[in-house]
Design a protein around this motif. Structure first.
Motif, PDB file in Angstrom:
ATOM      1  N   MET A  33      32.576  47.091  47.238  1.00 36.12           N
ATOM      2  CA  MET A  33      31.415  47.055  46.344  1.00 36.12           C
ATOM      3  C   MET A  33      30.834  45.650  46.447  1.00 36.12           C
ATOM      4  O   MET A  33      31.552  44.702  46.799  1.00 36.12           O
ATOM      5  N   ARG A  34      29.569  45.504  46.166  1.00 37.71           N
ATOM      6  CA  ARG A  34      28.908  44.196  46.204  1.00 37.71           C
ATOM      7  C   ARG A  34      28.537  43.810  44.783  1.00 37.71           C
ATOM      8  O   ARG A  34      27.886  44.582  44.074  1.00 37.71           O
ATOM      9  N   VAL A  35      28.960  42.618  44.348  1.00 37.38           N
ATOM     10  CA  VAL A  35      28.629  42.090  43.026  1.00 37.38           C
ATOM     11  C   VAL A  35      27.784  40.846  43.230  1.00 37.38           C
ATOM     12  O   VAL A  35      28.166  39.950  43.992  1.00 37.38           O
ATOM     13  N   GLU A  36      26.622  40.798  42.568  1.00 38.40           N
ATOM     14  CA  GLU A  36      25.705  39.669  42.718  1.00 38.40           C
ATOM     15  C   GLU A  36      25.182  39.228  41.360  1.00 38.40           C
ATOM     16  O   GLU A  36      25.048  40.043  40.447  1.00 38.40           O
TER      17      GLU A  36
ATOM     18  N   GLU B   5      17.873  31.843  43.707  1.00 35.46           N
ATOM     19  CA  GLU B   5      19.177  31.289  43.382  1.00 35.46           C
ATOM     20  C   GLU B   5      20.077  32.472  43.075  1.00 35.46           C
ATOM     21  O   GLU B   5      19.953  33.091  42.021  1.00 35.46           O
ATOM     22  N   SER B   6      20.936  32.812  44.011  1.00 34.39           N
ATOM     23  CA  SER B   6      21.830  33.935  43.775  1.00 34.39           C
ATOM     24  C   SER B   6      23.125  33.752  44.553  1.00 34.39           C
ATOM     25  O   SER B   6      23.171  33.031  45.543  1.00 34.39           O
ATOM     26  N   VAL B   7      24.159  34.408  44.056  1.00 35.34           N
ATOM     27  CA  VAL B   7      25.438  34.442  44.743  1.00 35.34           C
ATOM     28  C   VAL B   7      25.966  35.862  44.669  1.00 35.34           C
ATOM     29  O   VAL B   7      25.622  36.622  43.760  1.00 35.34           O
ATOM     30  N   GLY B   8      26.783  36.217  45.632  1.00 35.26           N
ATOM     31  CA  GLY B   8      27.365  37.543  45.633  1.00 35.26           C
ATOM     32  C   GLY B   8      28.668  37.555  46.391  1.00 35.26           C
ATOM     33  O   GLY B   8      28.972  36.639  47.147  1.00 35.26           O
ATOM     34  N   VAL B   9      29.411  38.620  46.153  1.00 38.73           N
ATOM     35  CA  VAL B   9      30.708  38.774  46.806  1.00 38.73           C
ATOM     36  C   VAL B   9      30.975  40.262  47.015  1.00 38.73           C
ATOM     37  O   VAL B   9      30.568  41.096  46.211  1.00 38.73           O
ATOM     38  N   ASP B  10      31.629  40.569  48.128  1.00 41.79           N
ATOM     39  CA  ASP B  10      32.095  41.930  48.386  1.00 41.79           C
ATOM     40  C   ASP B  10      33.518  42.033  47.865  1.00 41.79           C
ATOM     41  O   ASP B  10      34.364  41.185  48.172  1.00 41.79           O
ATOM     42  N   LEU B  11      33.777  43.070  47.092  1.00 40.30           N
ATOM     43  CA  LEU B  11      35.098  43.260  46.494  1.00 40.30           C
ATOM     44  C   LEU B  11      35.611  44.661  46.816  1.00 40.30           C
ATOM     45  O   LEU B  11      34.826  45.604  46.886  1.00 40.30           O
ATOM     46  N   PRO B  12      36.921  44.805  46.978  1.00 42.60           N
ATOM     47  CA  PRO B  12      37.482  46.135  47.242  1.00 42.60           C
ATOM     48  C   PRO B  12      37.436  47.011  45.984  1.00 42.60           C
ATOM     49  O   PRO B  12      37.311  46.499  44.866  1.00 42.60           O
ATOM     50  N   TYR B  13      37.556  48.305  46.178  1.00 39.30           N
ATOM     51  CA  TYR B  13      37.581  49.259  45.068  1.00 39.30           C
ATOM     52  C   TYR B  13      38.969  49.280  44.437  1.00 39.30           C
ATOM     53  O   TYR B  13      39.735  50.222  44.606  1.00 39.30           O
ATOM     54  N   ARG B  14      39.279  48.223  43.708  1.00 38.12           N
ATOM     55  CA  ARG B  14      40.557  48.122  43.013  1.00 38.12           C
ATOM     56  C   ARG B  14      40.306  47.559  41.623  1.00 38.12           C
ATOM     57  O   ARG B  14      39.327  46.844  41.389  1.00 38.12           O
ATOM     58  N   ALA B  15      41.193  47.864  40.705  1.00 38.71           N
ATOM     59  CA  ALA B  15      41.043  47.419  39.317  1.00 38.71           C
ATOM     60  C   ALA B  15      40.941  45.894  39.212  1.00 38.71           C
ATOM     61  O   ALA B  15      40.168  45.371  38.411  1.00 38.71           O
ATOM     62  N   GLU B  16      41.689  45.172  40.036  1.00 37.68           N
ATOM     63  CA  GLU B  16      41.662  43.704  39.952  1.00 37.68           C
ATOM     64  C   GLU B  16      40.325  43.110  40.392  1.00 37.68           C
ATOM     65  O   GLU B  16      40.032  41.944  40.113  1.00 37.68           O
ATOM     66  N   SER B  17      39.493  43.899  41.040  1.00 36.38           N
ATOM     67  CA  SER B  17      38.162  43.417  41.418  1.00 36.38           C
ATOM     68  C   SER B  17      37.278  43.184  40.204  1.00 36.38           C
ATOM     69  O   SER B  17      36.360  42.368  40.256  1.00 36.38           O
ATOM     70  N   VAL B  18      37.564  43.868  39.112  1.00 35.47           N
ATOM     71  CA  VAL B  18      36.785  43.673  37.891  1.00 35.47           C
ATOM     72  C   VAL B  18      36.968  42.250  37.371  1.00 35.47           C
ATOM     73  O   VAL B  18      36.010  41.581  37.004  1.00 35.47           O
ATOM     74  N   SER B  19      38.186  41.744  37.381  1.00 39.69           N
ATOM     75  CA  SER B  19      38.418  40.371  36.920  1.00 39.69           C
ATOM     76  C   SER B  19      37.806  39.368  37.891  1.00 39.69           C
ATOM     77  O   SER B  19      37.297  38.324  37.476  1.00 39.69           O
ATOM     78  N   ALA B  20      37.801  39.675  39.181  1.00 39.78           N
ATOM     79  CA  ALA B  20      37.140  38.791  40.153  1.00 39.78           C
ATOM     80  C   ALA B  20      35.637  38.753  39.906  1.00 39.78           C
ATOM     81  O   ALA B  20      35.014  37.696  40.011  1.00 39.78           O
ATOM     82  N   ALA B  21      35.050  39.878  39.559  1.00 36.12           N
ATOM     83  CA  ALA B  21      33.615  39.931  39.246  1.00 36.12           C
ATOM     84  C   ALA B  21      33.311  39.103  37.998  1.00 36.12           C
ATOM     85  O   ALA B  21      32.323  38.368  37.956  1.00 36.12           O
ATOM     86  N   ARG B  22      34.173  39.190  36.995  1.00 35.57           N
ATOM     87  CA  ARG B  22      33.986  38.393  35.769  1.00 35.57           C
ATOM     88  C   ARG B  22      34.066  36.898  36.084  1.00 35.57           C
ATOM     89  O   ARG B  22      33.274  36.099  35.575  1.00 35.57           O
ATOM     90  N   ARG B  23      35.023  36.518  36.921  1.00 35.11           N
ATOM     91  CA  ARG B  23      35.153  35.090  37.287  1.00 35.11           C
ATOM     92  C   ARG B  23      33.909  34.602  38.012  1.00 35.11           C
ATOM     93  O   ARG B  23      33.413  33.509  37.742  1.00 35.11           O
ATOM     94  N   LEU B  24      33.397  35.391  38.954  1.00 37.39           N
ATOM     95  CA  LEU B  24      32.179  35.014  39.681  1.00 37.39           C
ATOM     96  C   LEU B  24      31.041  34.730  38.712  1.00 37.39           C
ATOM     97  O   LEU B  24      30.372  33.693  38.797  1.00 37.39           O
TER      98      LEU B  24
END
Length: 134
Positions: free
Chosen positions: A65-68, A9-28
């Motif tokens: 970057m990949r966040v999972e 059971e896992s999910v992941g997303v590719d995010l660009p190297y930008r500061a706003e990607s941190v908030s997207a990672a938190r939301r995920l």
């Protein structure tokens, strides 16, 4: 004792190297933990993924970057961030004058030492296990 989860059971997303990607990672992480009914892990998980994604964004080594997040047991998850930089993180003792350097120590504290990094041919993956009982 917590039971192992059958199947992955896992999910992941590719995010660009930008500061706003941190908030997207938190939301995920927040959304997925709510889906799994693990709301008690949200606060620590958001701190952990914020630190890992911030470190990855600072490298700027690749386009994405990949966040999972993976559910390990009924009560435990692993958060992973993969980036294109092969330099492994180290835990340093930052003093009161340092502006940074506390992230890995914080992750170490929140996970009870259940974290690590794996070097890859084109980067690394840093992982942190939350909810794991020693």
């Amino acid at each position: 004792m917590t039971a192992a989860i059958s199947g992955t059971e896992s999910v992941g997303v590719d995010l660009p190297y930008r500061a706003e990607s941190v908030s997207a990672a938190r939301r995920l992480v927040c959304v997925q933990l709510a889906v799994w009914g693990l709301d008690d892990l949200v606060e620590d998980a958001q701190v952990i993924v914020s630190e890992l994604a911030t470190n990855a964004a600072k490298t700027g080594c690749r386009l994405w970057m990949r966040v999972e997040i993976e559910r390990l047991t009924e009560k435990a998850v692993q958060i992973r961030v993969t980036d294109g930089c092969r330099v492994l993180p180290v835990m340093v003792k930052a003093d009161g004058q340092d502006e940074g350097g506390r992230g890995i120590a914080l992750i170490h504290h929140l996970t009870g030492g259940h974290w690590g990094a794996d070097q890859l041919p084109n980067g690394k993956t840093v992982h942190a296990d939350l909810g794991v009982v020693a």
